[in-house]
Design a protein around this motif. Sequence first.
Motif, PDB file in Angstrom:
ATOM      1  N   MET A 148      13.736  -3.282  11.343  1.00 30.42           N
ATOM      2  CA  MET A 148      13.202  -2.580  10.178  1.00 30.42           C
ATOM      3  C   MET A 148      12.826  -3.565   9.076  1.00 30.42           C
ATOM      4  N   SER A 149      13.480  -4.728   9.061  1.00 25.13           N
ATOM      5  CA  SER A 149      13.142  -5.739   8.058  1.00 25.13           C
ATOM      6  C   SER A 149      11.682  -6.175   8.202  1.00 25.13           C
ATOM      7  N   LEU A 150      11.151  -6.121   9.445  1.00 22.12           N
ATOM      8  CA  LEU A 150       9.744  -6.449   9.662  1.00 22.12           C
ATOM      9  C   LEU A 150       8.845  -5.448   8.937  1.00 22.12           C
ATOM     10  N   ILE A 151       9.193  -4.164   9.010  1.00 22.52           N
ATOM     11  CA  ILE A 151       8.436  -3.136   8.301  1.00 22.52           C
ATOM     12  C   ILE A 151       8.516  -3.365   6.795  1.00 22.52           C
ATOM     13  N   HIS A 152       9.719  -3.720   6.321  1.00 24.25           N
ATOM     14  CA  HIS A 152       9.894  -3.946   4.888  1.00 24.25           C
ATOM     15  C   HIS A 152       9.029  -5.109   4.406  1.00 24.25           C
ATOM     16  N   ARG A 153       8.956  -6.171   5.204  1.00 25.90           N
ATOM     17  CA  ARG A 153       8.128  -7.312   4.803  1.00 25.90           C
ATOM     18  C   ARG A 153       6.651  -6.911   4.731  1.00 25.90           C
ATOM     19  N   GLN A 154       6.206  -6.120   5.702  1.00 24.23           N
ATOM     20  CA  GLN A 154       4.818  -5.683   5.687  1.00 24.23           C
ATOM     21  C   GLN A 154       4.547  -4.761   4.504  1.00 24.23           C
ATOM     22  N   LEU A 155       5.531  -3.913   4.161  1.00 30.33           N
ATOM     23  CA  LEU A 155       5.360  -3.020   3.023  1.00 30.33           C
ATOM     24  C   LEU A 155       5.278  -3.796   1.711  1.00 30.33           C
ATOM     25  N   ILE A 156       6.109  -4.832   1.592  1.00 28.60           N
ATOM     26  CA  ILE A 156       6.062  -5.652   0.386  1.00 28.60           C
ATOM     27  C   ILE A 156       4.695  -6.315   0.251  1.00 28.60           C
ATOM     28  N   GLY A 157       4.176  -6.826   1.359  1.00 26.72           N
ATOM     29  CA  GLY A 157       2.840  -7.416   1.330  1.00 26.72           C
ATOM     30  C   GLY A 157       1.783  -6.388   0.956  1.00 26.72           C
ATOM     31  N   HIS A 158       1.938  -5.147   1.475  1.00 25.07           N
ATOM     32  CA  HIS A 158       0.992  -4.081   1.148  1.00 25.07           C
ATOM     33  C   HIS A 158       1.026  -3.762  -0.348  1.00 25.07           C
ATOM     34  N   ILE A 159       2.236  -3.651  -0.909  1.00 27.06           N
ATOM     35  CA  ILE A 159       2.374  -3.352  -2.345  1.00 27.06           C
ATOM     36  C   ILE A 159       1.804  -4.493  -3.178  1.00 27.06           C
ATOM     37  N   GLU A 160       2.079  -5.730  -2.777  1.00 26.46           N
ATOM     38  CA  GLU A 160       1.539  -6.867  -3.513  1.00 26.46           C
ATOM     39  C   GLU A 160       0.006  -6.854  -3.500  1.00 26.46           C
ATOM     40  N   THR A 161      -0.573  -6.457  -2.353  1.00 26.34           N
ATOM     41  CA  THR A 161      -2.042  -6.385  -2.284  1.00 26.34           C
ATOM     42  C   THR A 161      -2.581  -5.316  -3.230  1.00 26.34           C
ATOM     43  N   ILE A 162      -1.925  -4.143  -3.231  1.00 20.54           N
ATOM     44  CA  ILE A 162      -2.373  -3.070  -4.120  1.00 20.54           C
ATOM     45  C   ILE A 162      -2.275  -3.511  -5.576  1.00 20.54           C
ATOM     46  N   ILE A 163      -1.142  -4.157  -5.914  1.00 18.61           N
ATOM     47  CA  ILE A 163      -0.966  -4.616  -7.295  1.00 18.61           C
ATOM     48  C   ILE A 163      -2.033  -5.647  -7.642  1.00 18.61           C
ATOM     49  N   GLY A 164      -2.315  -6.552  -6.685  1.00 22.81           N
ATOM     50  CA  GLY A 164      -3.319  -7.571  -6.935  1.00 22.81           C
ATOM     51  C   GLY A 164      -4.694  -6.985  -7.213  1.00 22.81           C
ATOM     52  N   TYR A 165      -5.049  -5.932  -6.411  1.00 21.49           N
ATOM     53  CA  TYR A 165      -6.349  -5.292  -6.618  1.00 21.49           C
ATOM     54  C   TYR A 165      -6.377  -4.438  -7.887  1.00 21.49           C
ATOM     55  N   SER A 166      -5.229  -3.861  -8.221  1.00 26.29           N
ATOM     56  CA  SER A 166      -5.204  -2.884  -9.320  1.00 26.29           C
ATOM     57  C   SER A 166      -4.902  -3.503 -10.674  1.00 26.29           C
ATOM     58  N   LEU A 167      -4.328  -4.711 -10.688  1.00 27.70           N
ATOM     59  CA  LEU A 167      -3.831  -5.264 -11.948  1.00 27.70           C
ATOM     60  C   LEU A 167      -4.944  -5.435 -12.973  1.00 27.70           C
ATOM     61  N   VAL A 168      -6.009  -6.136 -12.601  1.00 28.79           N
ATOM     62  CA  VAL A 168      -7.089  -6.400 -13.560  1.00 28.79           C
ATOM     63  C   VAL A 168      -7.752  -5.107 -14.028  1.00 28.79           C
ATOM     64  N   PRO A 169      -8.119  -4.165 -13.088  1.00 25.87           N
ATOM     65  CA  PRO A 169      -8.705  -2.913 -13.575  1.00 25.87           C
ATOM     66  C   PRO A 169      -7.800  -2.149 -14.529  1.00 25.87           C
ATOM     67  N   PHE A 170      -6.479  -2.134 -14.224  1.00 25.94           N
ATOM     68  CA  PHE A 170      -5.572  -1.393 -15.096  1.00 25.94           C
ATOM     69  C   PHE A 170      -5.405  -2.084 -16.446  1.00 25.94           C
ATOM     70  N   ILE A 171      -5.421  -3.402 -16.477  1.00 32.16           N
ATOM     71  CA  ILE A 171      -5.328  -4.104 -17.753  1.00 32.16           C
ATOM     72  C   ILE A 171      -6.550  -3.801 -18.616  1.00 32.16           C
ATOM     73  N   VAL A 172      -7.725  -3.886 -17.966  1.00 30.42           N
ATOM     74  CA  VAL A 172      -8.953  -3.557 -18.694  1.00 30.42           C
ATOM     75  C   VAL A 172      -8.919  -2.114 -19.179  1.00 30.42           C
ATOM     76  N   LEU A 173      -8.474  -1.216 -18.285  1.00 29.80           N
ATOM     77  CA  LEU A 173      -8.382   0.187 -18.647  1.00 29.80           C
ATOM     78  C   LEU A 173      -7.421   0.394 -19.806  1.00 29.80           C
ATOM     79  N   LEU A 174      -6.269  -0.273 -19.775  1.00 28.61           N
ATOM     80  CA  LEU A 174      -5.265  -0.114 -20.817  1.00 28.61           C
ATOM     81  C   LEU A 174      -5.773  -0.607 -22.165  1.00 28.61           C
ATOM     82  N   ILE A 175      -6.434  -1.764 -22.157  1.00 27.12           N
ATOM     83  CA  ILE A 175      -6.974  -2.299 -23.410  1.00 27.12           C
ATOM     84  C   ILE A 175      -8.011  -1.346 -23.999  1.00 27.12           C
ATOM     85  N   GLY A 176      -8.891  -0.833 -23.111  1.00 28.90           N
ATOM     86  CA  GLY A 176      -9.895   0.106 -23.596  1.00 28.90           C
ATOM     87  C   GLY A 176      -9.279   1.371 -24.160  1.00 28.90           C
ATOM     88  N   VAL A 177      -8.218   1.867 -23.471  1.00 26.81           N
ATOM     89  CA  VAL A 177      -7.573   3.090 -23.932  1.00 26.81           C
ATOM     90  C   VAL A 177      -6.865   2.882 -25.260  1.00 26.81           C
TER      91      VAL A 177
END
Length: 537
Positions: free
Chosen positions: A281-310
């Motif tokens: 199951m630790s293998l699944i956890h490692r893949q999930l962490i990588g998945h979350i890191e990818t989502i955060i990486g893609y979402s961070l800049v748009p959300f920062i821009v969005l937050l500043i605008g808001v």
Amino acid sequence: MLTLRKAGPRQRKKLSLTSLLTGLVTLVVLLTSTIMLVGSYDSKRQSLMETTLHLNFTNADRMSRTMDSLFQSIGGSLAYNAQMLSDMDVRTPEQVEHQLKLMRNSSNYFNSIVVIGADGVVRNVEPATIGTAGKHISSQSTKEALALRQPYISAPYMTATTKRLIVFLSQPIFSRNGTYLGILGGTIYLQENNVLSRIFGNNSVDDLGSYYYIVDSDGHLLYHPDKQLSGMDISSNKVVQKLMKGESGEQEVRNLQGTDLLAGYSSVPANGWGIVVVSPMSLIHRQLIGHIETIIGYSLVPFIVLLIGVILVARRLARPFAYLADLVSKMGKEKIVIPEAKPHWSREADLLTKAVFLAVTDIQEHTDQLTQEAATDALTGLKNRRSLEYTLSQWIDSGTPFSLIVLDVDRFKFVNDTYGHVTGDEVLKHVAGVIVSSLRPDDVCHRYGGEEFVILLARTRPQEAFKVAERVRRALEQSKGPIPSQVTVSQGIAHYPLHASEQEGLLKTADQALYQAKSNGRNRTMIAEDKPAAPSA
């Protein structure tokens, strides 16, 4: 006279509307991001677990089939050589010894081979350096095999003299007039080099940490990444208990060391053993962490821009946030239907709504794209085997009659061996293109695996399917492919419910027709034979 007014309670410092709204907007954005990540995490975790369990079962089933075929071949070799020794009572020891050497050197199945007479005395042993010739047998397994007078496979046991963990297989020897002469036996040293260790001794499934182990019919370990565990009794393991009953499947399990695993398991009919492929199951956890890191990486800049605008336009945007938060909270849990963006009385709120809609649409399109890719063969662009199984299940459940064509490229191994796998891939893409261009609008083609394709024709009788298949075959026969030689295919046709009422039987029936086409000279189409009618009462 002046009257002084008594000072009242000290006024508390109030938050400005800008600060209040900025704080609220910041909180909403953070909560929205968290909900999105949690929903995506749960969805991805379930998907990874289901995929890993299915892949592990597929690997275990493939290896069990390999082992089953191997042991059938071993049994066949013993039976053949036992038949060759049917005149053992009139042969010289040198002649028997020559037969054993020939058997051991030609098959490489056994580490040692022995002939034991009906009286329990070892007549010959190969290699002779073992030194048991002329001695009475002492192990319980050989005594059981001698008394049984039938083909025999022992449970793994430790020899008394050499302390080797071995498996003993035997075949009875009868004279030409039916007299019982003894047994021909072979031993496999489980912890040393042999045919099993060469095929199954690696124990590695992939580079991510998955591995497999093999148990015997009593739940003892035969092969495991940790060599020191060989021979260990793990019959208390839930998966092993199911294997001991001859069952196959997939499930989550906790091993004897307390590690949570995703296990696929399959029994081996030929010897009662079982193969288990597991992923921690630790293998699944490692893949999930990588998945979350990818989502955060893609979402961070748009959300920062969005937050500043808001923050800059937050004074009058309180109302849209409740709606947007509710919308984003559904991500990862259900299919979101993006409504048409209606103009808002506030320009700032209108821009924010459109930005969030765009982000949600982009993520949803990315998810839909991943779903599409999971159902598509990467090489040919056709639907893959998973999509085929889903469609077959849907059509059969709905009772839709249909025909199924199994198509196999003739002599594809020759193409790979002669021109290489890259050219072989080009041939497969060429075949896929010709098939698609030759089908009717409602017909669907899937790549079943390797050089095999399956075409589904809804509401089509076998004779109509035959015409479609012949059109495909002739188009391929007349097409100019990536190789100098002509590309041809053999095809088998089966019909639901005429030839079978369930998915596995239908594919098997079509395969049999395909094999008949191959046997009849290839480059042809065969329709499966109709089932015989039931006798009347």
